[in-house]
Design a protein around this motif. Structure first.
Motif, mmCIF file in Angstrom:
data_model
loop_
_atom_site.group_PDB
_atom_site.id
_atom_site.type_symbol
_atom_site.label_atom_id
_atom_site.label_comp_id
_atom_site.label_asym_id
_atom_site.label_seq_id
_atom_site.Cartn_x
_atom_site.Cartn_y
_atom_site.Cartn_z
ATOM 1 N N ARG A 1 0.812 -1.220 0.000
ATOM 2 C CA ARG A 1 0.000 0.000 0.000
ATOM 3 C C ARG A 1 0.844 1.269 0.000
ATOM 4 N N ARG A 2 2.158 1.109 0.123
ATOM 5 C CA ARG A 2 3.085 2.244 0.134
ATOM 6 C C ARG A 2 2.628 3.314 1.129
ATOM 7 N N ILE A 3 2.492 2.872 2.354
ATOM 8 C CA ILE A 3 2.042 3.753 3.416
ATOM 9 C C ILE A 3 3.003 3.624 4.601
ATOM 10 N N ALA A 4 3.336 4.729 5.213
ATOM 11 C CA ALA A 4 4.231 4.719 6.371
ATOM 12 C C ALA A 4 3.495 4.145 7.586
ATOM 13 N N ALA A 5 4.231 3.575 8.513
ATOM 14 C CA ALA A 5 3.638 2.965 9.704
ATOM 15 C C ALA A 5 2.795 3.975 10.481
ATOM 16 N N GLU A 6 3.277 5.213 10.621
ATOM 17 C CA GLU A 6 2.508 6.241 11.346
ATOM 18 C C GLU A 6 1.208 6.568 10.625
ATOM 19 N N ASP A 7 1.242 6.649 9.297
ATOM 20 C CA ASP A 7 0.037 6.929 8.530
ATOM 21 C C ASP A 7 -0.947 5.759 8.625
ATOM 22 N N ALA A 8 -0.433 4.539 8.655
ATOM 23 C CA ALA A 8 -1.296 3.358 8.802
ATOM 24 C C ALA A 8 -1.980 3.379 10.171
ATOM 25 N N ARG A 9 -1.229 3.754 11.199
ATOM 26 C CA ARG A 9 -1.806 3.838 12.551
ATOM 27 C C ARG A 9 -2.916 4.895 12.581
ATOM 28 N N THR A 10 -2.694 6.036 11.924
ATOM 29 C CA THR A 10 -3.724 7.074 11.850
ATOM 30 C C THR A 10 -4.957 6.536 11.138
ATOM 31 N N LEU A 11 -4.763 5.827 10.039
ATOM 32 C CA LEU A 11 -5.874 5.254 9.286
ATOM 33 C C LEU A 11 -6.666 4.268 10.157
ATOM 34 N N ILE A 12 -5.971 3.443 10.909
ATOM 35 C CA ILE A 12 -6.650 2.490 11.789
ATOM 36 C C ILE A 12 -7.413 3.236 12.881
ATOM 37 N N ASN A 13 -6.810 4.273 13.446
ATOM 38 C CA ASN A 13 -7.524 5.083 14.448
ATOM 39 C C ASN A 13 -8.777 5.711 13.856
ATOM 40 N N ARG A 14 -8.694 6.216 12.628
ATOM 41 C CA ARG A 14 -9.875 6.789 11.965
ATOM 42 C C ARG A 14 -10.965 5.723 11.816
ATOM 43 N N PHE A 15 -10.553 4.529 11.395
ATOM 44 C CA PHE A 15 -11.489 3.408 11.249
ATOM 45 C C PHE A 15 -12.168 3.110 12.582
ATOM 46 N N LEU A 16 -11.404 3.080 13.666
ATOM 47 C CA LEU A 16 -11.969 2.815 14.988
ATOM 48 C C LEU A 16 -12.917 3.930 15.420
ATOM 49 N N SER A 17 -12.633 5.166 15.031
ATOM 50 C CA SER A 17 -13.525 6.281 15.368
ATOM 51 C C SER A 17 -14.870 6.131 14.661
ATOM 52 N N VAL A 18 -14.855 5.708 13.394
ATOM 53 C CA VAL A 18 -16.107 5.455 12.684
ATOM 54 C C VAL A 18 -16.856 4.303 13.354
ATOM 55 N N LEU A 19 -16.144 3.245 13.743
ATOM 56 C CA LEU A 19 -16.777 2.134 14.459
ATOM 57 C C LEU A 19 -17.428 2.624 15.757
ATOM 58 N N SER A 20 -16.721 3.455 16.497
ATOM 59 C CA SER A 20 -17.247 3.978 17.759
ATOM 60 C C SER A 20 -18.527 4.758 17.531
ATOM 61 N N TRP A 21 -18.529 5.573 16.487
ATOM 62 C CA TRP A 21 -19.718 6.368 16.183
ATOM 63 C C TRP A 21 -20.885 5.466 15.798
ATOM 64 N N CYS A 22 -20.636 4.496 14.931
ATOM 65 C CA CYS A 22 -21.707 3.617 14.456
ATOM 66 C C CYS A 22 -22.269 2.739 15.570
ATOM 67 N N ASP A 23 -21.404 2.277 16.454
ATOM 68 C CA ASP A 23 -21.811 1.329 17.488
ATOM 69 C C ASP A 23 -22.016 1.990 18.847
ATOM 70 N N ASP A 24 -21.673 3.270 18.978
ATOM 71 C CA ASP A 24 -21.779 4.017 20.235
ATOM 72 C C ASP A 24 -21.080 3.286 21.381
ATOM 73 N N ARG A 25 -19.870 2.786 21.083
ATOM 74 C CA ARG A 25 -19.079 2.057 22.074
ATOM 75 C C ARG A 25 -17.621 2.444 21.917
ATOM 76 N N HIS A 26 -16.877 2.203 22.947
ATOM 77 C CA HIS A 26 -15.451 2.515 22.921
ATOM 78 C C HIS A 26 -14.726 1.594 21.926
ATOM 79 N N ALA A 27 -13.577 2.035 21.459
ATOM 80 C CA ALA A 27 -12.718 1.230 20.579
ATOM 81 C C ALA A 27 -11.294 1.720 20.772
ATOM 82 N N ILE A 28 -10.440 0.848 21.255
ATOM 83 C CA ILE A 28 -9.084 1.238 21.616
ATOM 84 C C ILE A 28 -8.083 0.513 20.721
#
Length: 183
Positions: free
Chosen positions: A10-37
């Motif tokens: 995917r030619r993505i830096a580790a820090e950018d991948a971590r940000t992308l995963i955090n963004r994904f977890l934030s969408v999950l939190s919003w959709c499910d109204d639950r924490h995601a760490i």
């Protein structure tokens, strides 16, 4: 559950991948109204490897059953991250941090104002939405809240005794995170 991203393919830096995963977890939190760490896992494997599960009583979204994509709006992404941070603080039982995280969401919409105007606008917004927001609150909790605020208006109490006290505890706005009535 674990998430993996092929950094090379995917030619993505580790820090950018971590940000992308955090963004994904934030969408999950919003959709499910639950924490995601995002917890630490392994890196460097050439194929995804499941990370041993921690002994937790609940999980966020067992199935991703609908199409979702990350919003393009950077301000909305920021609000989703604050929302998830607030849910995580709630799950950890840190009420003062939870209050501050949710206030970050509220005040993001007013960031074009100066700090004094943000406070006035936030208090007006609290006044406008408070009754509707409390429709599902247990009557005894609302009664205790009203007793705690004494003669202060709802908007002044929530802003000063909750937000300001949690962020900037002082003589004028005291905060005691150990006091059960405050929590």
């Amino acid at each position: 559950h674990s998430i993996s991203i092929d950094l090379q393919d995917r030619r993505i830096a580790a820090e950018d991948a971590r940000t992308l995963i955090n963004r994904f977890l934030s969408v999950l939190s919003w959709c499910d109204d639950r924490h995601a760490i995002l917890r630490e896992g392994w890196s460097g494997n050439h194929v995804p490897v499941p990370v041993p599960r921690r002994d937790m009583a609940s999980s966020t979204m067992l199935n991703w059953m609908f199409h979702r994509s990350l919003p393009e709006d950077k301000e909305l992404l920021n609000c989703l991250s604050y929302f998830r941070e607030g849910l995580n603080a709630s799950e950890a039982g840190i009420a003062s941090q939870e209050v501050l995280c949710f206030f970050k969401v509220f005040e993001t919409g007013f960031k074009h104002l100066d700090s004094r105007e943000i406070g006035l606008t936030t208090r007006k917004w609290i006044k406008d939405v408070f009754d509707e927001a409390c429709t599902d609150i247990l009557p005894e909790r609302l009664k205790r809240f009203n007793e705690d605020r004494q003669e202060k208006t709802v908007e002044k109490y929530v802003y000063e005794n909750c937000r300001v006290a949690a962020a900037h505890a002082s003589k004028k706005f005291s905060s005691d995170a150990d006091m059960s009535s405050e929590t």
